[in-house]
Design an enzyme around this catalytic site. Structure first.
Site, PDB file in Angstrom:
ATOM      1  CG  ASP A 188      -1.774   1.250   1.301  1.00 42.70           C
ATOM      2  OD1 ASP A 188      -2.513   1.510   0.336  1.00 42.70           O
ATOM      3  OD2 ASP A 188      -1.690   1.986   2.315  1.00 42.70           O
ATOM      4  CD  GLU A 272      -5.318   1.135  -4.023  1.00 44.64           C
ATOM      5  OE1 GLU A 272      -6.536   1.393  -3.953  1.00 44.64           O
ATOM      6  OE2 GLU A 272      -4.505   1.410  -3.117  1.00 44.64           O
ATOM      7  CG  ASP A 353      -1.255   3.435   5.978  1.00 44.52           C
ATOM      8  OD1 ASP A 353      -2.251   3.829   5.343  1.00 44.52           O
ATOM      9  OD2 ASP A 353      -0.457   4.210   6.538  1.00 44.52           O
TER      10      ASP A 353
END
Length: 368
Positions: A188, A272, A353
């Site tokens: 992330d 992502e 996170d």
């Protein structure tokens, strides 16, 4: 099994005054040819509806060299001029394929000037590189060796805004795959932590731009006080450029270390799909997002995973990674940015996170 890949090796070099003058002329001529060819192609299409090919542009370049006004084009190597036309052809191909905007004219004020030489315009022998129209080899700082028996196919010479000279040598390299591992990790991307892993580890973000912000501001203030066109203004511009170069170099070095480690330690890396272009429209976070350089980190992960036989998975940006409980799968109604820790109804306590990284990993493995 080792695989052969084309790889560019970039080095600094220190030209003699004669070499610097020759390269400066080459940069200017290549820029002129690019701009004239762009104007010619644009005018032909808008006035006649006719598309001009690379072959026709090359023939036009030959005619330009025969005119009195452009006879100076013969004084530099013809290869960088031809390569400028090839780059323009590639720019139009990307435009018509809707991968890029319409090509724009090059300015002499651009931060980076460059010229590309193919194999017929340079010689590489016994660790020395000599370009066409030059009487001696370049004084290259060989910070690392080229692959054994390397045969460079393309050499790109450039000068950045900080006045540093670089040569990028493209040649084939033999990449040996990394040892097999069963590890998988979700990543992330963030601002406070550059990358939070699904293993609950947080990789710090050095924030290089913030560290040098005071020095940069001082150099920029000095620049604004100088008179346009003066020698002091050029010196002040150089100081600003050197601060920017220091920030960029340190950021790139850190990203290389982080991405190499992720690829080396894991069989599969899941990230992502972030739309950085839209995210920087948030003026509160734009500076920090740009400093994190998530796009560059993704690019490094992509080619390193391909080189070393690893797998890189990219999950959709609309996956609710932050709002989804990685323990029970419940989705929270809202999750403001200021909420860094939260407790789900199932009783699971989450670091925002770390939870997002775990969800990114699960989503990536589920989609492949």
């Amino acid at each position: 099994m080792a695989q052969l890949v084309k790889r560019a090796f970039k080095f600094r070099f220190h030209p003699t005054p004669e070499q610097a003058g020759e390269l400066a002329r080459t940069f200017g001529c290549a820029r002129l040819v690019y701009n004239k060819a762009l104007h010619h192609r644009t005018h032909a299409y808008t006035s006649e509806g006719r598309k001009i090919s690379y072959v026709e542009s090359s023939a036009t370049l030959t005619q330009w060299k025969k005119t009195e006004d452009l006879a100076f084009l013969n004084e530099v190597s013809s290869v960088p001029l031809q390569q400028a036309l090839r780059h323009l052809q590639a720019a139009f191909a990307n435009f018509f394929a809707k991968r890029a905007k319409y090509p724009t004219f090059k300015s002499r004020k651009e931060s980076r000037a460059s010229a590309e030489y193919t194999r017929s315009a340079f010689t590489y022998r016994d660790g020395q590189l000599t370009l066409a129209k030059m009487d001696g080899p370049l004084a290259i700082v060989w910070s690392r060796p080229l692959p054994e028996e390397a045969q460079p196919s393309t050499v790109t010479v450039s000068k950045d805004a900080a006045g540093r000279w670089f040569v990028s040598i493209l040649c084939q390299d033999r990449i040996i795959p990394l040892p097999a591992t069963a590890n998988v990790v979700g990543v992330d991307a963030g601002i406070t932590a550059l990358a939070t892993l699904s293993t609950e580890e947080k990789i710090v973000n050095p924030q290089h731009e913030r560290a040098d912000r005071r020095k940069l501001a001082k150099a920029q203030r000095t620049l604004t006080r100088t008179e346009k066109g003066s020698a002091n203004r050029q010196k002040a511009k150089l100081k600003v450029a050197r601060v920017h170069a220091r920030i960029t170099d340190r950021r790139r070095d850190h990203l290389h270390k982080v991405t190499t480690r992720l690829v080396r330690e894991n069989r599969t890396v899941v990230i992502e799909d972030l739309t950085v272009r839209n995210m920087v429209k948030n003026h509160t976070l734009a500076r920090a997002i740009s400093d994190a350089s998530w796009r560059q980190m993704r690019t490094m992960l992509e080619y390193k995973a391909q080189w070393y036989g690893r797998e890189l998975l990219v999950v959709d940006r609309w996956v609710p990674s932050s709002k989804l409980c990685s323990a029970c799968g419940a989705i929270q109604r809202s999750m403001p940015l200021n909420v860094r820790e939260w407790v789900c109804a199932c009783g699971a306590s989450h670091d925002r996170d770390v939870n997002a990284a775990k969800n990114i990993l699960a989503a990536g493995l589920a989609e492949r």
